[in-house]
Structures are given as C-alpha cells and as structure tokens.
Design an enzyme around this catalytic site. Structure first.
Site, PDB file in Angstrom:
ATOM      1  N   TYR A 184      -1.184   2.888   4.109  1.00 50.47           N
ATOM      2  CA  TYR A 184      -2.159   3.997   4.207  1.00 50.47           C
ATOM      3  C   TYR A 184      -1.697   4.985   5.284  1.00 50.47           C
ATOM      4  O   TYR A 184      -1.662   6.204   5.057  1.00 50.47           O
ATOM      5  CB  TYR A 184      -3.525   3.406   4.552  1.00 50.47           C
TER       6      TYR A 184
ATOM      7  N   LYS B 211      -0.652   8.947   4.852  1.00 57.91           N
ATOM      8  CA  LYS B 211      -1.318  10.024   5.609  1.00 57.91           C
ATOM      9  C   LYS B 211      -0.299  10.781   6.459  1.00 57.91           C
ATOM     10  O   LYS B 211      -0.408  12.003   6.639  1.00 57.91           O
ATOM     11  CB  LYS B 211      -2.413   9.437   6.507  1.00 57.91           C
TER      12      LYS B 211
END
Ligand SMILES: NC(=O)c1ccc[n+]([C@@H]2O[C@H](COP(=O)([O-])OP(=O)(O)OC[C@H]3O[C@@H](n4cnc5c(N)ncnc54)[C@H](O)[C@@H]3O)[C@@H](O)[C@H]2O)c1
Length: 259
Positions: A160, A164
């Site tokens: 994740y 990002k």
C-alpha cells in the site's frame, strides 16, 4: 482582494467520494460553489452524497465508475466535458477495509495488485483522463490523497505504501510538466483517520492496545477527521493556491516516530 477560495464555475471530480474523506471533500467543494462530480465504485454511495449536496443547495452529479478501468474513467470524463479540479481520493488499504497487516516478507505476490491497481493505477488513469482538457483550458488542479505510509513507511502496509509513494512521485512530475499551463499538482498526506475504512479501530475500541499504540505517535492524540482535510484541499484547488505545486503537505496531527 478575495482571500477565501471561491470555486463558482469550476467543475471538480472527487474519486471515491461515497464516504469518508472523499465525501467530506465533495461536500466542501460544493460548499465553495463548485459543481461536484461525485465518483464511487458503488453507485448507491455516490448518489447518496449527490443528494446531500443538492439538499444543501449545491450542484452535483453522480459519476460511478471503477478508477482501475481506464475506459470507464475516460468515458465519464469525456461525457462531462472535462474537469477543472481532480481530487484523486479513491484508495484501499486492503481488499476489505483496513485489510491484512502482514509483513512484506510474508505477503503473497498475488495480493499486490489490489493495492497497485487502485492506489497507483487509479491515480494514473484519472489524471491522464483529465489533463488534456486542463491543458486546453490553461488552468487545472490535481490533488492526490496519499498516506504517511508513503513517506515514512508502514510495517504491515508495505505494498500500500509503495503504491501511494508511486502516486506521490507522479505528482512531482506532473507539477514540472504542466506548471506552464497554470496547472498545479500536490499531494495531501494523511495520518490515521477516523473513516469507515478504519472505523473498526475506533468504534467501541478506542481504548484498545492497538488504538493506543497508534495514537502514541501523534502529537494531537486523536485520529483525523474528514473536516481536518477540507480547508487545505480548497486552498490547493483554488486560484489562491496558484503558486503551490509539486508539494506533499501533511495533515496528520503531528505524526512522528520520535514521540
Ligand atoms: N483512513 C485512513 O486512516 C487513511 C490514512 C491515510 C490515507 N488514507 C487515504 O485517504 C483516502 C480516503 O480514505 P477513506 O478512509 O475515506 O476511505 P474509505 O474506504 O472510507 O472510502 C473510500 C471510498 O472509495 C471507494 N472506492 C474504492 N475503490 C474504488 C475504485 N476502484 N473506484 C472508485 N471508488 C473506489 C469506496 O467504495 C469508498 O466509498 C484513500 O486514498 C486512503 O488510502 C486514509
């Protein structure tokens, strides 16, 4: 001189705006006078937010699509004649809400795509779809909601965080390539928020060891709320933010490892 962001006549697309941070941003942009295209994967959520905006006297349309599907994104943007302000907010920290917090060494490569497709490809798709009309109109704003997982790392959220961080890197290149067209691009980096995504952490468990351990790293010892993000987003999305570009600005209650 007008110092309050005025967005009358602007069209803004907020992705993943059916709940949480995105919903808060959609309501705020509508309150500042923009026409808000409310996107969500789940049409019933975007329609609900459109109803809320209209009930408050604002202008809004529901544009349900999946940000991972470039054809759907490009079709929706074309149907609405382009947008002036894009808020890349749709994101996921796992297949189901807060997700599995396993360490990268234990992760299954088959699971990586669900993070990359929404948090990185979703941003690439939406940004690619809106830029041509912004360039043609010689004005635009791209805001991308990233996470402190991308800045500081996140044990249990490595993929994740990588997705990002990729989205945050795109922003810096967009700023350089498009500044000459009065287009700015910035990231807002969030700390732990209280939204439906993280609600299981806070609802009836605010005193749990996990919740306490998280808040220990925040100078302001509470999770963030969608309304903590809105004024910065309005500034960055307006004429008043014209000379702020390529930046990652934290809205994170003073998150630090050092606390
Ligand atoms: N909640 C946190 O603690 C936190 C912390 C840091 C960063 N963020 C980031 O902030 C943003 C908003 O988070 P939130 O907590 O409000 O999330 P949320 O899960 O509460 O809401 C996200 C919305 O996005 C929609 N969505 C998911 N995948 C989509 C897709 N493929 N296409 C279109 N819509 C899609 C969901 O249906 C949902 O309505 C995300 O980018 C998230 O990664 C959140």
């Amino acid at each position: 001189m007008n110092t309050v962001p005025q967005l009358d006549g602007r069209k803004v697309l907020v992705t993943g705006a059916g709940q949480g941070v995105g919903r808060g941003l959609a309501l705020a942009f509508a309150g500042a006078g923009a026409h808000v295209l409310v996107n969500d994967l789940r049409a019933e959520r975007s329609e609900q937010v459109v109803e809320e905006i209209r009930a408050a006297g604002g202008a809004s349309s529901s544009v349900p699509f999946d940000v991972t599907d470039y054809g759907a994104v490009a079709g929706a943007v074309a149907e609405h004649g382009g947008v002036d302000i894009l808020v890349n907010n749709a994101g996921n920290a796992g297949a189901d809400g807060f997700g599995d917090r396993s360490r990268f060494a234990d992760s299954d490569p088959a699971d990586w795509d669900m993070f990359l497709r929404v948090n990185l490809y979703g941003v690439l798709h939406c940004t690619r779809a809106v830029l041509p009309s912004m360039i043609a109109g010689r004005w635009g704003r791209v805001l991308t909601i990233v996470s402190d997982a991308a800045r500081t790392g996140d044990a249990g959220g490595a993929v994740y965080g990588a997705a990002k961080a990729g989205a945050a890197g795109l922003t810096r290149s967009l700023a350089i390539e498009n500044g000459r067209f009065n287009i700015t691009a910035n990231n807002i980096s969030l700390g732990t928020m209280r939204t439906p995504l993280t609600e299981p952490l806070w609802a009836e468990q605010a005193d749990s060891p996990q919740a306490k351990a998280i808040l220990q790293n925040y100078a302001i010892r509470r999770p963030g709320l969608p309304e903590d993000v809105t004024n910065l987003a309005l500034l960055l999305g307006s004429d008043q933010g014209a000379w702020i570009t390529g930046q990652t600005i934290c809205v994170n209650g003073g998150y630090s490892f050092a606390l």
